[in-house]
Write a protein that holds these residues in place. Structure first.
Motif, short mmCIF file in Angstrom:
data_model
loop_
_atom_site.label_atom_id
_atom_site.label_comp_id
_atom_site.label_asym_id
_atom_site.label_seq_id
_atom_site.Cartn_x
_atom_site.Cartn_y
_atom_site.Cartn_z
N UNK A 368 -19.82 -3.41 132.48
CA UNK A 368 -19.10 -2.92 133.66
C UNK A 368 -17.74 -2.33 133.39
N UNK A 369 -17.48 -1.88 132.16
CA UNK A 369 -16.15 -1.35 131.83
C UNK A 369 -15.83 -0.07 132.60
N UNK A 370 -16.87 0.63 133.06
CA UNK A 370 -16.64 1.86 133.81
C UNK A 370 -15.83 1.65 135.07
N UNK A 371 -15.82 0.43 135.60
CA UNK A 371 -15.03 0.14 136.81
C UNK A 371 -13.54 0.17 136.52
N UNK A 372 -13.16 -0.11 135.27
CA UNK A 372 -11.75 -0.25 134.93
C UNK A 372 -11.11 1.03 134.40
N UNK A 373 -11.91 2.01 134.02
CA UNK A 373 -11.40 3.20 133.35
C UNK A 373 -11.13 4.32 134.34
N UNK A 374 -10.21 5.21 133.95
CA UNK A 374 -9.97 6.44 134.69
C UNK A 374 -10.49 7.62 133.89
N UNK A 375 -10.28 8.82 134.40
CA UNK A 375 -10.81 10.01 133.74
C UNK A 375 -10.25 10.17 132.33
N UNK A 376 -8.96 9.90 132.14
CA UNK A 376 -8.34 10.08 130.83
C UNK A 376 -8.82 9.02 129.84
N UNK A 377 -8.82 7.76 130.26
CA UNK A 377 -9.26 6.71 129.34
C UNK A 377 -10.76 6.80 129.06
N UNK A 378 -11.53 7.27 130.04
CA UNK A 378 -12.95 7.48 129.81
C UNK A 378 -13.18 8.60 128.80
N UNK A 379 -12.36 9.65 128.87
CA UNK A 379 -12.48 10.74 127.90
C UNK A 379 -12.17 10.23 126.49
N UNK A 380 -11.19 9.35 126.37
CA UNK A 380 -10.89 8.76 125.05
C UNK A 380 -12.05 7.91 124.56
N UNK A 381 -12.66 7.17 125.46
CA UNK A 381 -13.83 6.37 125.10
C UNK A 381 -14.96 7.27 124.62
N UNK A 382 -15.18 8.38 125.33
CA UNK A 382 -16.23 9.32 124.94
C UNK A 382 -15.94 9.93 123.57
N UNK A 383 -14.70 10.28 123.33
CA UNK A 383 -14.32 10.82 122.02
C UNK A 383 -14.60 9.80 120.92
N UNK A 384 -14.29 8.53 121.20
CA UNK A 384 -14.55 7.47 120.22
C UNK A 384 -16.04 7.33 119.94
N UNK A 385 -16.85 7.42 121.00
CA UNK A 385 -18.31 7.34 120.83
C UNK A 385 -18.80 8.49 119.96
N UNK A 386 -18.31 9.69 120.24
CA UNK A 386 -18.71 10.85 119.44
C UNK A 386 -18.30 10.68 117.98
N UNK A 387 -17.10 10.17 117.74
CA UNK A 387 -16.63 9.96 116.37
C UNK A 387 -17.48 8.93 115.64
N UNK A 388 -17.96 7.91 116.36
CA UNK A 388 -18.87 6.94 115.75
C UNK A 388 -20.14 7.64 115.28
#
Length: 419
Positions: A368-388
């Motif tokens: 349920x982390x999507x409830x806590x994130x905003x557009x900017x922090x979600x974009x950072x999470x997505x970038x981290x996923x791509x880097x993995x």
């Protein structure tokens, strides 16, 4: 090597490492970053949505900056790039087989088998993890378009590309233009429609309930949206990919620099300018009726149509970079380019890995982390996923191994003797 299949004798197996060109794989690797970023919106399941029903409207100034950038550069702009590369790759596979002596009908059959398995993989992916799957969607398109156009001549491809352009203008833009002429553009659309992100069921706390919603969405996207895309002229990106592959534009970008420069400049400019009104309206700089910003409204129609130009512009820009990079020889940054290219070589595996890393962590039925994130922090999470996925793909590249999904798909396509 001749490979016996149930269709007939194939004169060769899958593409070999030395046959790969830099530009298509590099474009796929970059494309996957765009896809993972553009998919972040539906994981923000607790955010407040605006009339577009997609990007959130709440958050800090940094969140709004990310939303603005997404609308301009990524939303409805990355998938046309994918369609072009998909068509390009299909033609590459077909031409490699026929050049090795495979009967064209047998080469076409192996592509049909590939398309059917992609539909199966896509629906499975949609049901288990991500309703907005595009694998099954493009599996249907490739099945139909491969049957209809793969063995057609240049004149037929050119004619049908122009038919596709006419259909886009008539089917997609026609209703909006009609509303404009009647002076009713401000009422064109449906501001009361359910937000699009709900079809992904990321807000559903029960996995089985969410899986049912995802399956219905996946079936709709695969068997309703895909045929409607064909009727609406959305096949032109595929056909442009077919034609570009025949001319080896991405394998030999140096021979096509003028075309690539013009496409990159005009395509990106048209794509970004076409999305600018929607982006300005989203952040409140441009004041228009909510109905114009809705998913069927005039601003979204404009953004959708011009997204095709942006997708082609992105491909051309990557091809120009690949030509420049190859001509300059070894240099600093070679590892980064090789790592991103390794993602492109394993695009199916990396695309599926995105969902494995996203859905269980972000959805309400998971952590349920999507409830806590905003557009900017979600974009950072997505970038981290791509880097993995970049790290994983590069490790496989260094080990000389295919991606796991690619290995399975090739076994399904070519059988045990694929080699």
């Amino acid at each position: 090597m001749t490979i016996a299949t149930e269709e007939g004798p194939l004169r060769r197996g899958a593409v070999r490492p030395g046959e790969r060109a830099l530009a298509p794989d590099l474009a796929r690797g970059i494309m996957l970053l765009g896809i993972v970023l553009s998919n972040t919106a539906f994981h923000l399941w607790a955010a407040r949505r605006g009339p577009s029903g997609w990007q959130p409207v709440d958050g800090s100034w940094l969140d709004h900056a990310v939303q603005f950038t997404m609308i301009i550069a990524l939303d409805l702009r990355v998938y046309p790039l994918f369609a072009f590369l998909f068509g390009y790759g299909m033609t590459q596979l077909y031409l490699r087989q026929t050049a090795a002596g495979t009967d064209p009908r047998d080469a076409a059959r192996i592509l049909r088998r590939r398309s059917l398995w992609l539909i199966v993989i896509g629906l499975t992916h949609a049901t288990l993890l991500m309703a907005g799957d595009i694998i099954g969607f493009y599996g249907v398109l490739s099945l139909v378009l491969g049957l209809a156009f793969l063995r057609r001549g240049e004149r037929a491809l050119t004619w049908w590309i122009w038919v596709g352009v006419a259909l886009i203008l008539l089917v997609s833009a026609g209703p909006a233009l009609s509303a404009l002429l009647r002076g009713e553009l401000g009422t064109f659309g449906d501001a009361g429609a359910d937000p699009g992100f709900k079809a992904y069921a990321s807000q559903e706390a029960n996995w089985l309930t969410a899986a049912g919603t995802r399956l219905r969405t996946g079936l709709f996207v695969t068997f309703v949206a895909a045929p409607l895309t064909l009727v609406g002229g959305g096949f032109i990106l595929f056909l442009l990919g077919f034609r570009a592959a025949r001319r080896r534009i991405l394998e030999e970008p140096g021979r096509h620099r003028t075309l690539l420069r013009l496409t990159a400049l005009l395509g990106i400019a048209v794509g970004w300018l076409g999305a600018l009104p929607a982006a300005l309206a989203h952040i409140g700089v441009l004041h228009v009726p909510d109905v114009m910003q809705s998913e069927s409204g005039a601003l979204t129609v404009l953004r959708d149509i011009t997204g095709n130009a942006a997708g082609l512009g992105y491909v051309a820009a990557v091809a120009l970079f690949a030509h420049w990079w190859t001509a300059r020889g070894p240099r600093r940054g070679a590892t980064a380019v090789a790592a991103v290219t390794s993602v492109g070589k394993r695009s199916l595996s990396c695309y599926l890995a995105h969902s494995l890393l996203f859905a269980p962590v972000l959805a309400a039925w998971g952590l349920g982390l999507g409830e806590q994130l905003g557009s900017a922090t979600m974009a950072l999470f997505a970038l981290a996923v791509w880097l993995v996925t970049v790290a994983g793909a590069y490790a496989l590249e260094r080990a000389g191994r295919r991606g796991p999904a690619e290995a399975v798909l090739r076994r399904l396509m070519y059988g045990r003797r694929a080699g």
